[in-house]
Design a protein around this motif. Structure first.
Motif, PDB file in Angstrom:
ATOM      1  N   SER A 194      34.819  35.642  45.504  1.00 53.69           N
ATOM      2  CA  SER A 194      33.645  35.497  44.642  1.00 53.69           C
ATOM      3  C   SER A 194      32.913  36.831  44.523  1.00 53.69           C
ATOM      4  O   SER A 194      32.503  37.249  43.436  1.00 53.69           O
ATOM      5  CB  SER A 194      32.727  34.418  45.205  1.00 53.69           C
ATOM      6  OG  SER A 194      31.572  34.291  44.414  1.00 53.69           O
ATOM      7  N   GLY A 195      32.757  37.498  45.643  1.00 58.38           N
ATOM      8  CA  GLY A 195      32.124  38.813  45.631  1.00 58.38           C
ATOM      9  C   GLY A 195      32.924  39.812  44.811  1.00 58.38           C
ATOM     10  O   GLY A 195      32.362  40.596  44.043  1.00 58.38           O
ATOM     11  N   ALA A 196      34.232  39.786  44.958  1.00 64.24           N
ATOM     12  CA  ALA A 196      35.091  40.688  44.194  1.00 64.24           C
ATOM     13  C   ALA A 196      34.999  40.361  42.702  1.00 64.24           C
ATOM     14  O   ALA A 196      34.993  41.260  41.859  1.00 64.24           O
ATOM     15  CB  ALA A 196      36.537  40.576  44.685  1.00 64.24           C
ATOM     16  N   ARG A 206      32.391  39.014  41.116  1.00 68.76           N
ATOM     17  CA  ARG A 206      31.085  39.482  40.624  1.00 68.76           C
ATOM     18  C   ARG A 206      31.116  41.003  40.420  1.00 68.76           C
ATOM     19  O   ARG A 206      30.586  41.526  39.441  1.00 68.76           O
ATOM     20  CB  ARG A 206      29.976  39.083  41.582  1.00 68.76           C
ATOM     21  CG  ARG A 206      29.593  37.615  41.483  1.00 68.76           C
ATOM     22  CD  ARG A 206      28.304  37.312  42.227  1.00 68.76           C
ATOM     23  NE  ARG A 206      28.371  37.584  43.659  1.00 68.76           N
ATOM     24  CZ  ARG A 206      28.822  36.736  44.578  1.00 68.76           C
ATOM     25  NH1 ARG A 206      29.243  35.550  44.218  1.00 68.76           N
ATOM     26  NH2 ARG A 206      28.855  37.078  45.856  1.00 68.76           N
ATOM     27  N   ALA A 207      31.738  41.702  41.367  1.00 64.87           N
ATOM     28  CA  ALA A 207      31.815  43.160  41.255  1.00 64.87           C
ATOM     29  C   ALA A 207      32.646  43.555  40.039  1.00 64.87           C
ATOM     30  O   ALA A 207      32.274  44.471  39.294  1.00 64.87           O
ATOM     31  CB  ALA A 207      32.409  43.757  42.537  1.00 64.87           C
ATOM     32  N   ALA A 208      33.755  42.848  39.815  1.00 63.61           N
ATOM     33  CA  ALA A 208      34.600  43.161  38.660  1.00 63.61           C
ATOM     34  C   ALA A 208      33.876  42.842  37.365  1.00 63.61           C
ATOM     35  O   ALA A 208      33.968  43.608  36.390  1.00 63.61           O
ATOM     36  CB  ALA A 208      35.907  42.376  38.741  1.00 63.61           C
ATOM     37  N   GLY A 244      30.690  42.977  36.898  1.00 66.20           N
ATOM     38  CA  GLY A 244      29.651  43.989  36.742  1.00 66.20           C
ATOM     39  C   GLY A 244      30.200  45.286  36.167  1.00 66.20           C
ATOM     40  O   GLY A 244      29.498  45.997  35.469  1.00 66.20           O
ATOM     41  N   HIS A 245      31.454  45.582  36.426  1.00 61.55           N
ATOM     42  CA  HIS A 245      32.075  46.812  35.906  1.00 61.55           C
ATOM     43  C   HIS A 245      32.453  46.662  34.441  1.00 61.55           C
ATOM     44  O   HIS A 245      32.681  47.647  33.776  1.00 61.55           O
ATOM     45  CB  HIS A 245      33.314  47.167  36.730  1.00 61.55           C
ATOM     46  CG  HIS A 245      32.992  47.760  38.062  1.00 61.55           C
ATOM     47  ND1 HIS A 245      32.197  47.137  38.993  1.00 61.55           N
ATOM     48  CD2 HIS A 245      33.334  48.946  38.618  1.00 61.55           C
ATOM     49  CE1 HIS A 245      32.091  47.904  40.076  1.00 61.55           C
ATOM     50  NE2 HIS A 245      32.774  49.011  39.860  1.00 61.55           N
ATOM     51  N   GLN A 246      32.534  45.465  33.943  1.00 61.82           N
ATOM     52  CA  GLN A 246      32.954  45.242  32.557  1.00 61.82           C
ATOM     53  C   GLN A 246      31.819  45.448  31.574  1.00 61.82           C
ATOM     54  O   GLN A 246      32.019  45.603  30.400  1.00 61.82           O
ATOM     55  CB  GLN A 246      33.525  43.831  32.390  1.00 61.82           C
ATOM     56  CG  GLN A 246      34.820  43.633  33.132  1.00 61.82           C
ATOM     57  CD  GLN A 246      35.329  42.200  33.007  1.00 61.82           C
ATOM     58  OE1 GLN A 246      34.728  41.360  32.387  1.00 61.82           O
ATOM     59  NE2 GLN A 246      36.476  41.951  33.621  1.00 61.82           N
TER      60      GLN A 246
END
Length: 130
Positions: A119-121, A123-125, A127-129
């Motif tokens: 889930s954290g990964a 959200r991070a991905a 956010g990069h988009q």
């Protein structure tokens, strides 16, 4: 010579080793029994569907473990042998249910940790988009 004879005598008295899949088969049977009991109870009242889904998942988890160890197994014969063993419901089922529930809880905690990490990964991905 006496050592060899003693070893042979001990081997003759030792119980046969159980198949590697048997503990998992007993867990599958135990979880299926609990699932069946829950189905019976939900016929008369509204039982939580999540519990039922979780038990179905556990049965399938144990089927996967069994398949990994013995893919050509005759499930019906194995299940019948377990259910027909002396005192199964009185003695072995409660022990299996406790052992298997503990294993399932441990695996559940590990899956929660994996889910949180993913889930954290995610959200991070995401956010990069942007």
């Amino acid at each position: 010579m006496f050592g060899f004879i003693a070893a042979m005598a001990a081997a003759a008295q030792a119980p046969a080793a159980q198949p590697a899949y048997l503990p998992d088969m007993r867990c599958m049977v135990a979880m299926a029994i609990v699932l069946g009991a829950q189905d019976d109870a939900s016929d008369s009242a509204d039982g939580p569907e999540e519990d039922k889904d979780g038990l179905i998942g556990l049965v399938m988890y144990y089927v996967g473990k069994i398949e990994a160890k013995a893919s050509d197994l005759d499930y019906l014969s194995e299940v019948n042998a377990i259910l027909q063993s002396a005192d199964y419901m009185a003695k072995q089922f409660p022990a299996d249910a406790e052992r298997c529930a503990a294993e399932a809880a441990d695996k559940g905690h590990k899956l929660e940790e994996i889910g949180q990490a993913l889930s954290g990964a995610g959200r991070a991905a995401a956010g990069h988009q942007h």
